[in-house]
Scaffold this active site. Sequence first.
Site, PDB file in Angstrom:
ATOM      1  N   SER A  51       0.396  -6.225  -9.557  1.00  7.02           N
ATOM      2  CA  SER A  51      -0.712  -4.936  -9.830  1.00  7.02           C
ATOM      3  C   SER A  51       0.749  -4.409 -10.398  1.00  7.02           C
ATOM      4  O   SER A  51       1.070  -3.180 -10.042  1.00  7.02           O
ATOM      5  CB  SER A  51      -1.059  -4.519  -8.218  1.00  7.02           C
ATOM      6  N   HIS A 163      -2.965  -8.713  -4.236  1.00  6.43           N
ATOM      7  CA  HIS A 163      -1.992  -9.676  -3.060  1.00  6.43           C
ATOM      8  C   HIS A 163      -2.529 -10.712  -2.571  1.00  6.43           C
ATOM      9  O   HIS A 163      -1.672 -11.313  -1.791  1.00  6.43           O
ATOM     10  CB  HIS A 163      -0.876  -9.084  -2.598  1.00  6.43           C
ATOM     11  N   GLN A 171      -3.978  -2.386  -0.788  1.00  8.18           N
ATOM     12  CA  GLN A 171      -2.943  -3.611  -1.149  1.00  8.18           C
ATOM     13  C   GLN A 171      -1.783  -3.717   0.054  1.00  8.18           C
ATOM     14  O   GLN A 171      -1.751  -4.833   0.215  1.00  8.18           O
ATOM     15  CB  GLN A 171      -2.288  -3.264  -2.097  1.00  8.18           C
ATOM     16  N   GLU A 172      -1.387  -2.512   0.745  1.00  9.37           N
ATOM     17  CA  GLU A 172       0.184  -3.217   2.047  1.00  9.37           C
ATOM     18  C   GLU A 172      -0.533  -2.358   2.218  1.00  9.37           C
ATOM     19  O   GLU A 172      -0.648  -0.719   2.562  1.00  9.37           O
ATOM     20  CB  GLU A 172       1.250  -2.945   1.060  1.00  9.37           C
ATOM     21  N   GLU A 213       3.466 -11.099   0.018  1.00  9.49           N
ATOM     22  CA  GLU A 213       4.492 -10.457   0.711  1.00  9.49           C
ATOM     23  C   GLU A 213       4.061 -10.831   2.091  1.00  9.49           C
ATOM     24  O   GLU A 213       4.945 -10.483   2.647  1.00  9.49           O
ATOM     25  CB  GLU A 213       4.031  -9.032   0.189  1.00  9.49           C
ATOM     26  N   ASP A 250       0.027   1.130   0.980  1.00 10.81           N
ATOM     27  CA  ASP A 250       0.314   1.376  -0.391  1.00 10.81           C
ATOM     28  C   ASP A 250      -0.777   1.453  -1.630  1.00 10.81           C
ATOM     29  O   ASP A 250      -1.456  -0.160  -0.969  1.00 10.81           O
ATOM     30  CB  ASP A 250       0.976   0.386  -1.247  1.00 10.81           C
ATOM     31  N   GLU A 301       1.376   5.466  -0.521  1.00  9.78           N
ATOM     32  CA  GLU A 301       1.870   5.462  -2.348  1.00  9.78           C
ATOM     33  C   GLU A 301       1.063   5.208  -2.925  1.00  9.78           C
ATOM     34  O   GLU A 301      -0.082   4.328  -2.520  1.00  9.78           O
ATOM     35  CB  GLU A 301       2.608   3.530  -1.744  1.00  9.78           C
ATOM     36  N   ASP A 328       4.524   5.033  -7.561  1.00 11.14           N
ATOM     37  CA  ASP A 328       4.857   3.647  -7.772  1.00 11.14           C
ATOM     38  C   ASP A 328       4.518   3.416  -9.435  1.00 11.14           C
ATOM     39  O   ASP A 328       5.114   3.780 -10.410  1.00 11.14           O
ATOM     40  CB  ASP A 328       4.288   2.326  -7.229  1.00 11.14           C
ATOM     41  N   LYS A 353      11.424  -0.128  -8.567  1.00 12.99           N
ATOM     42  CA  LYS A 353      11.459  -1.406  -8.606  1.00 12.99           C
ATOM     43  C   LYS A 353      12.262  -1.426 -10.342  1.00 12.99           C
ATOM     44  O   LYS A 353      11.884  -1.420 -11.384  1.00 12.99           O
ATOM     45  CB  LYS A 353      10.415  -1.676  -9.348  1.00 12.99           C
ATOM     46  N   HIS A 381      11.445  -4.264  -3.955  1.00 13.67           N
ATOM     47  CA  HIS A 381      10.551  -6.198  -4.177  1.00 13.67           C
ATOM     48  C   HIS A 381       9.383  -5.922  -5.016  1.00 13.67           C
ATOM     49  O   HIS A 381       8.480  -4.403  -4.755  1.00 13.67           O
ATOM     50  CB  HIS A 381      10.376  -6.158  -2.917  1.00 13.67           C
ATOM     51  N   ARG A 382       8.974  -7.083  -5.850  1.00 13.93           N
ATOM     52  CA  ARG A 382       7.816  -6.969  -6.415  1.00 13.93           C
ATOM     53  C   ARG A 382       7.143  -8.091  -4.958  1.00 13.93           C
ATOM     54  O   ARG A 382       7.730  -9.320  -4.192  1.00 13.93           O
ATOM     55  CB  ARG A 382       8.452  -7.727  -7.241  1.00 13.93           C
ATOM     56  N   SER A 383       6.133  -8.205  -5.572  1.00 16.43           N
ATOM     57  CA  SER A 383       5.375  -9.477  -5.173  1.00 16.43           C
ATOM     58  C   SER A 383       5.560 -10.496  -4.810  1.00 16.43           C
ATOM     59  O   SER A 383       5.066 -11.653  -4.728  1.00 16.43           O
ATOM     60  CB  SER A 383       3.685  -9.183  -5.252  1.00 16.43           C
ATOM     61  N   LYS A 404      11.464  -1.319   0.873  1.00 16.98           N
ATOM     62  CA  LYS A 404       9.619  -2.167   1.274  1.00 16.98           C
ATOM     63  C   LYS A 404      10.217  -3.589   0.745  1.00 16.98           C
ATOM     64  O   LYS A 404      10.868  -3.968   0.214  1.00 16.98           O
ATOM     65  CB  LYS A 404       9.352  -1.828  -0.035  1.00 16.98           C
TER      66      LYS A 404
HETATM   67  C1  LIG Z   1       5.603  -4.364  -4.724  1.00 17.97           C
HETATM   68  C2  LIG Z   1       4.161  -4.177  -5.130  1.00 17.97           C
HETATM   69  O1  LIG Z   1       3.127  -5.196  -5.695  1.00 17.97           O
HETATM   70  P1  LIG Z   1       3.501  -5.523  -7.621  1.00 17.97           P
HETATM   71  O2  LIG Z   1       5.156  -5.827  -7.265  1.00 17.97           O
HETATM   72  O3  LIG Z   1       2.256  -6.643  -7.850  1.00 17.97           O
HETATM   73  O4  LIG Z   1       3.454  -3.897  -8.178  1.00 17.97           O
HETATM   74  C3  LIG Z   1       3.368  -2.449  -4.955  1.00 17.97           C
HETATM   75  O5  LIG Z   1       2.786  -2.382  -5.788  1.00 17.97           O
HETATM   76  O6  LIG Z   1       4.122  -1.375  -4.800  1.00 17.97           O
HETATM   77 MG   LIG Z   2       2.829  -0.629  -5.060  1.00 15.62          MG
END
Ligand SMILES: C=C(OP(=O)(O)O)C(=O)O
Ligand SMILES: [Mg+2]
Length: 445
Positions: A51, A163, A171-172, A213, A250, A301, A328, A353, A381-383, A404
């Site tokens: 995303s 995800h 998403q989270e 994740e 998130d 987020e 983000d 990130k 992190h990233r997904s 995260k």
């Molecule tokens: C970790 C995330 O996902 P992505 O790495 O897919 O952006 C996020 O959106 O915070």
């Molecule tokens: Mg995010």
Amino acid sequence: MNRYLPIRRVYAREVLDSRGNPTVETEITVGEGIIGRDGITGRAIVPSGASTGKFEAVELRDKENRYWGLGVQKAVNHINRVLAEEILGENALNQCRIDRILKEADATENKSNMGANALLGISLAVAKAAAKAMKLPLYQYLGGTYTTQMPVPMMNVLNGGRHADNTVDFQEFMIMPTGAETFKEGLRMCAEVYQKLKQQLKVRGLSTGVGDEGGFAPNLANAKDIFLILNESVEQSGYQIGKDICYAMDAAASELYDSKRKQYYFPGESKAMQKEIYRTTDEMTAYYKELTKEFPIVSIEDALDEEDWQGWKMLTDELGKNIQLVGDDLFVTNSERLKKGIELNSANAILIKVNQIGTLTEAMDAVQTAQKAGYRAVISHRSGESEDTFIADLAVACSAGQIKAGAPCRAERTAKYNRLLQIEDELKQEARYRNPFAGESLKKS
Ligand SMILES: C=C(OP(=O)(O)O)C(=O)O
Ligand SMILES: [Mg+2]
């Protein structure tokens, strides 16, 4: 005079990330001696998002040929054939200068020429090689001797949006062990809740398969239902909701935003309700207000779209006093976008990130810009991840207080948590463990 630690070798290759897609691994060898005998090598693997924000630095990842890695191979070639020439012989201890050289070699605003994944692979591997050569743990090399605060995990236990292939629109859904005294205790608490959540889903006949994740990815459509299941999981684990464990989410709202209608579309909820569910910015704000009243949510987020600066301002005015509002996609680890947010009073925290911006120096800059303005920084992190644990050290190095890193399963996620356990042990053994854990300050007031 500064010590000189020359970069002697730069080499990149394609490896796989946690989604089974190709990504960049870079090796940097430093040292005075003959390479292969006296050289010290740092290695870094670049993560990748699903995303992704519209304003992120561009990674070379050919969309149509994603699984064949043509774009990634381009980034690898840029490292081996172009960027290596630029930094061979440079002092690995001068991270800022190296990152500036990388930026200048790319010569675009968004790093689309060389690729943010090419630049970042070098940037992170240089820092790792330098730390190793200095015989310092990475967090200490980056942050100095007084950076000893362990981050509170913002642990993703339930996945939706981009995800997972389920009906969860946000998403989270994350848990935070705000009542823990140490990182180790906090991690254990989260892992216990995660296991209880699995049981809760099973009892309801819901899937316990996981998303990108590592969070569970059941077909649930209503955020309230999800928080109610989380409540039960926390209680059954013997913890107090809102005291021992708080929640974070998130929304990844840019993924829900329909720019033509200027409204947010909820596909999962629409399917469950058998009618189209759209929410305006005002309705989104009201929705978050309701959720935060009902559940101990301390952090949201990407509550709104990445371009809705005014909406973010209204949301911050409304909720920002009590709730952490993290940008983000809104900020994309970019100090210039962050400064705009600070000026407008949009959000009150930034997600960091490293691959959103492409060099370590710029990511550090974003952290410092945030902290100076009283914004919190959450290292993320990233997904699409790997076994690389750089962000664990980074979170400690910049006293971020929060990280995260996904669920307590899947090795690419546990690698970060396990590295943090090592760091906490190390700090305790060396009696450098002061002001250790930030959980208390994040509790719901
Ligand atoms: C970790 C995330 O996902 P992505 O790495 O897919 O952006 C996020 O959106 O915070
Ligand atoms: Mg995010």
